[in-house]
Scaffold this active site. Structure first.
Site, PDB file in Angstrom:
ATOM      1  N   PRO A   2      51.669  31.358  48.526  1.00 21.66           N
ATOM      2  CA  PRO A   2      52.638  31.461  47.190  1.00 21.66           C
ATOM      3  C   PRO A   2      53.649  32.479  47.238  1.00 21.66           C
ATOM      4  O   PRO A   2      53.230  33.604  47.054  1.00 21.66           O
ATOM      5  CB  PRO A   2      51.590  31.625  46.155  1.00 21.66           C
ATOM      6  CG  PRO A   2      50.165  32.130  46.740  1.00 21.66           C
ATOM      7  CD  PRO A   2      50.579  32.005  48.033  1.00 21.66           C
ATOM      8  N   GLU A   3      54.741  32.213  47.459  1.00 21.51           N
ATOM      9  CA  GLU A   3      55.882  32.907  47.271  1.00 21.51           C
ATOM     10  C   GLU A   3      56.626  32.285  46.083  1.00 21.51           C
ATOM     11  O   GLU A   3      56.139  31.223  45.423  1.00 21.51           O
ATOM     12  CB  GLU A   3      57.069  33.127  48.304  1.00 21.51           C
ATOM     13  CG  GLU A   3      56.458  33.867  49.461  1.00 21.51           C
ATOM     14  CD  GLU A   3      57.423  34.174  50.549  1.00 21.51           C
ATOM     15  OE1 GLU A   3      58.642  34.507  50.327  1.00 21.51           O
ATOM     16  OE2 GLU A   3      56.995  34.104  51.846  1.00 21.51           O
ATOM     17  N   HIS A  90      34.807  28.411  46.238  1.00 21.50           N
ATOM     18  CA  HIS A  90      36.204  29.310  45.689  1.00 21.50           C
ATOM     19  C   HIS A  90      37.028  28.656  44.689  1.00 21.50           C
ATOM     20  O   HIS A  90      37.941  29.118  44.320  1.00 21.50           O
ATOM     21  CB  HIS A  90      36.970  29.528  47.025  1.00 21.50           C
ATOM     22  CG  HIS A  90      36.243  29.853  48.237  1.00 21.50           C
ATOM     23  ND1 HIS A  90      35.437  31.116  48.169  1.00 21.50           N
ATOM     24  CD2 HIS A  90      36.157  29.623  49.618  1.00 21.50           C
ATOM     25  CE1 HIS A  90      35.061  31.218  49.244  1.00 21.50           C
ATOM     26  NE2 HIS A  90      35.405  30.325  50.246  1.00 21.50           N
ATOM     27  N   ARG A 109      40.487  34.042  49.391  1.00 18.89           N
ATOM     28  CA  ARG A 109      40.483  35.408  49.688  1.00 18.89           C
ATOM     29  C   ARG A 109      40.443  36.198  48.441  1.00 18.89           C
ATOM     30  O   ARG A 109      40.116  37.354  48.620  1.00 18.89           O
ATOM     31  CB  ARG A 109      42.122  35.542  50.496  1.00 18.89           C
ATOM     32  CG  ARG A 109      41.875  35.155  51.885  1.00 18.89           C
ATOM     33  CD  ARG A 109      43.288  35.243  52.634  1.00 18.89           C
ATOM     34  NE  ARG A 109      43.133  36.884  53.155  1.00 18.89           N
ATOM     35  CZ  ARG A 109      44.278  37.210  53.837  1.00 18.89           C
ATOM     36  NH1 ARG A 109      45.378  36.291  54.098  1.00 18.89           N
ATOM     37  NH2 ARG A 109      44.447  38.307  54.330  1.00 18.89           N
ATOM     38  N   ARG A 152      70.271  53.741  49.637  1.00 21.84           N
ATOM     39  CA  ARG A 152      68.672  53.477  50.311  1.00 21.84           C
ATOM     40  C   ARG A 152      69.040  53.158  51.620  1.00 21.84           C
ATOM     41  O   ARG A 152      69.824  52.562  52.382  1.00 21.84           O
ATOM     42  CB  ARG A 152      68.496  52.116  49.668  1.00 21.84           C
ATOM     43  CG  ARG A 152      68.078  52.270  48.126  1.00 21.84           C
ATOM     44  CD  ARG A 152      67.321  53.302  47.525  1.00 21.84           C
ATOM     45  NE  ARG A 152      65.891  53.209  48.218  1.00 21.84           N
ATOM     46  CZ  ARG A 152      65.062  52.627  47.338  1.00 21.84           C
ATOM     47  NH1 ARG A 152      65.308  52.199  46.259  1.00 21.84           N
ATOM     48  NH2 ARG A 152      63.771  52.630  47.966  1.00 21.84           N
TER      49      ARG A 152
END
Length: 271
Positions: A2-3, A90, A109, A152
């Site tokens: 998932p992004e 899970h 996970r 930066r």
DNA sequence: CCGACAACCTGACGGC
DNA sequence: TGCCGTCAGGTTGTCG
């Protein structure tokens, strides 16, 4: 998986199942994921009507008529299963609506987590409070990037992964967007010209939009009992393609930095 | 400020 | 067959 695009696709897939529905049962199957599941989650969600679903960066939001918002984060391996035929290992949260639809939050996970907030306090939720703009929102512009990146010295890739700069990008779409913008991942962020930042902002939007569109086409699969919410890896131009040819004629390279892989084409992504 | 690294946890995959 | 090492979408914190 998932992004941002995967979370957006997930929220769109959950919406027809949950929006306007009363939750008959909400059953956590364990006390913790990455963080403790709020002990009162069941009590506060069960019997409530879902009024809206939403997304902030990589976080999914489920609002109820009791003024609560359940937050879910899918971590690395989380996904929602819709109307699962049978429980899987899970499955950490089970939901059933009064209409008889069922959901299982599956996360092997357990890098994901669940949280419960008051809806009027969502903006103050610590992970959101310091977050940069949504990349698909009106505030994510080249001018914003010029300002946010000024001074930066870190590589642009690290800055795009920093959720305080822009919220919702992960390793895959950062690699893809830099490739589309023809900017080297190692390029010093504070030294990128405005026109190139324009190209970068546009590339970020384009990559996310096309991934969401591709994800949208899988909503049917998503809703299937054993549905997978997959990446459209076939459409990645550099991610996971070490050694393969780039469209420019170069070869995709891979470099490991601080435990993460960067994929890029040194030929069309020069400095 | 920056980079490197570790931690959280399981599963998939390749090599032997 | 099986064992072992490596790697994976994220986030958070520490250390130099």
């Amino acid at each position: 998986m998932p992004e941002l695009p995967e979370v957006e696709t997930t929220v769109r897939g959950l919406t027809p199942v949950l929006a306007g529905q009363r939750l008959a049962t909400v059953e956590p199957r364990r006390a913790d994921l990455r963080k403790a599941i709020p002990p009162d989650l069941r009590q506060r969600m069960q019997g409530a009507v879902v009024t809206a679903l939403g997304r902030r960066a990589k976080y999914g939001l489920v609002d109820t008529d009791r003024g609560d918002t359940m937050v879910f984060h899918l971590g690395m391996s989380g996904r929602w299963r819709v109307d699962p035929a049978e429980p899987l290992a899970h499955d950490h949260l089970l939901i059933e609506t009064e209409a008889g639809r069922r959901l299982a939050l599956n996360d092997p996970r357990r890098f994901g987590f669940l949280d419960l907030l008051r809806t009027d306090a969502v903006d103050a939720y610590p992970p959101f409070a310091a977050m940069g703009p949504e990349p698909l929102g009106p505030d994510f512009t080249a001018a914003y990037l010029l300002d946010a990146l000024a001074g930066r010295a870190a590589p642009i890739k690290a800055m795009l992964l920093d959720q305080r700069i822009v919220a919702g990008l992960g390793n895959i779409y950062v690699c893809e967007a830099l490739h589309m913008a023809r900017i080297a991942p190692s390029r010093e962020a504070g030294r990128i010209s405005l026109p190139r930042l324009e190209r970068l902002a546009e590339a970020v939007r384009a990559v996310l939009v096309s991934a969401i569109e591709a994800g949208g086409s899988t909503l049917r699969d998503f809703a299937a009992p054993d549905g997978e919410l997959g990446y459209f890896s076939k459409q990645f131009l550099v991610y996971g393609r070490e050694g393969e040819p780039c469209a420019c004629g170069g070869a995709v390279k891979r470099r490991a930095e601080s435990g993460r892989s960067t994929f890029w084409c040194p030929r069309c992504q020069r400095s």
